[in-house]
Design a protein around this motif. Sequence first.
Motif, PDB file in Angstrom:
ATOM      1  N   GLY A  59      -2.534  -5.312  -0.939  1.00  0.00           N
ATOM      2  CA  GLY A  59      -3.386  -4.966   0.195  1.00  0.00           C
ATOM      3  C   GLY A  59      -2.493  -4.569   1.361  1.00  0.00           C
ATOM      4  N   PRO A  60      -2.716  -5.159   2.550  1.00  0.00           N
ATOM      5  CA  PRO A  60      -1.883  -4.818   3.705  1.00  0.00           C
ATOM      6  C   PRO A  60      -0.682  -5.756   3.881  1.00  0.00           C
ATOM      7  CG  PRO A  60      -3.770  -6.060   4.418  1.00  0.00           C
ATOM      8  CD  PRO A  60      -3.919  -5.889   2.927  1.00  0.00           C
ATOM      9  N   VAL A  61      -0.438  -6.636   2.885  1.00  0.00           N
ATOM     10  CA  VAL A  61       0.579  -7.679   3.043  1.00  0.00           C
ATOM     11  C   VAL A  61       1.709  -7.508   2.020  1.00  0.00           C
ATOM     12  CG1 VAL A  61       0.956 -10.180   3.024  1.00  0.00           C
ATOM     13  CG2 VAL A  61      -1.237  -9.267   3.791  1.00  0.00           C
ATOM     14  N   LEU A  62       2.964  -7.688   2.476  1.00  0.00           N
ATOM     15  CA  LEU A  62       4.104  -7.714   1.568  1.00  0.00           C
ATOM     16  C   LEU A  62       4.318  -9.158   1.113  1.00  0.00           C
ATOM     17  CD1 LEU A  62       6.709  -5.359   3.291  1.00  0.00           C
ATOM     18  CD2 LEU A  62       5.517  -4.990   1.131  1.00  0.00           C
TER      19      LEU A  62
END
Length: 122
Positions: A59-62
């Motif tokens: 998603g938007p997270v590493l």
Amino acid sequence: MSLEIRFQSASTEYQKIQTELASLVENRTRLDAQLSENEMVKKEFAQLTPSNTVYKLVGPVLVPQDQNEAKTNVETRLEFIKSEIKRVDAQINEGEDRSEKKKTELVEIQTKLQQAQSTPNS
């Protein structure tokens, strides 16, 4: 069936085959891009040391990911892409064969039509 109707039918089939081939070539191009991208990732992974951290985009997270797991994922993806390329290549070859046969059929029908039009009706 009249020659005109046969010609129209064969022409429609030929156009359909050409559309299918265009779609297959587009798929092949996309697979080539994916293959190249994954091979670059594999080369980058080869330069990592055990102390390097690998991250995965979720998603938007590493999120940190185990190096071995990441390398295995890339290898698996490469194998899958290569098998898909073989499958699509086989479909392209089969489509080209069908296209060539249909093209020959069209030329034969067209020749017969021209002969029929050139002979005077008695």
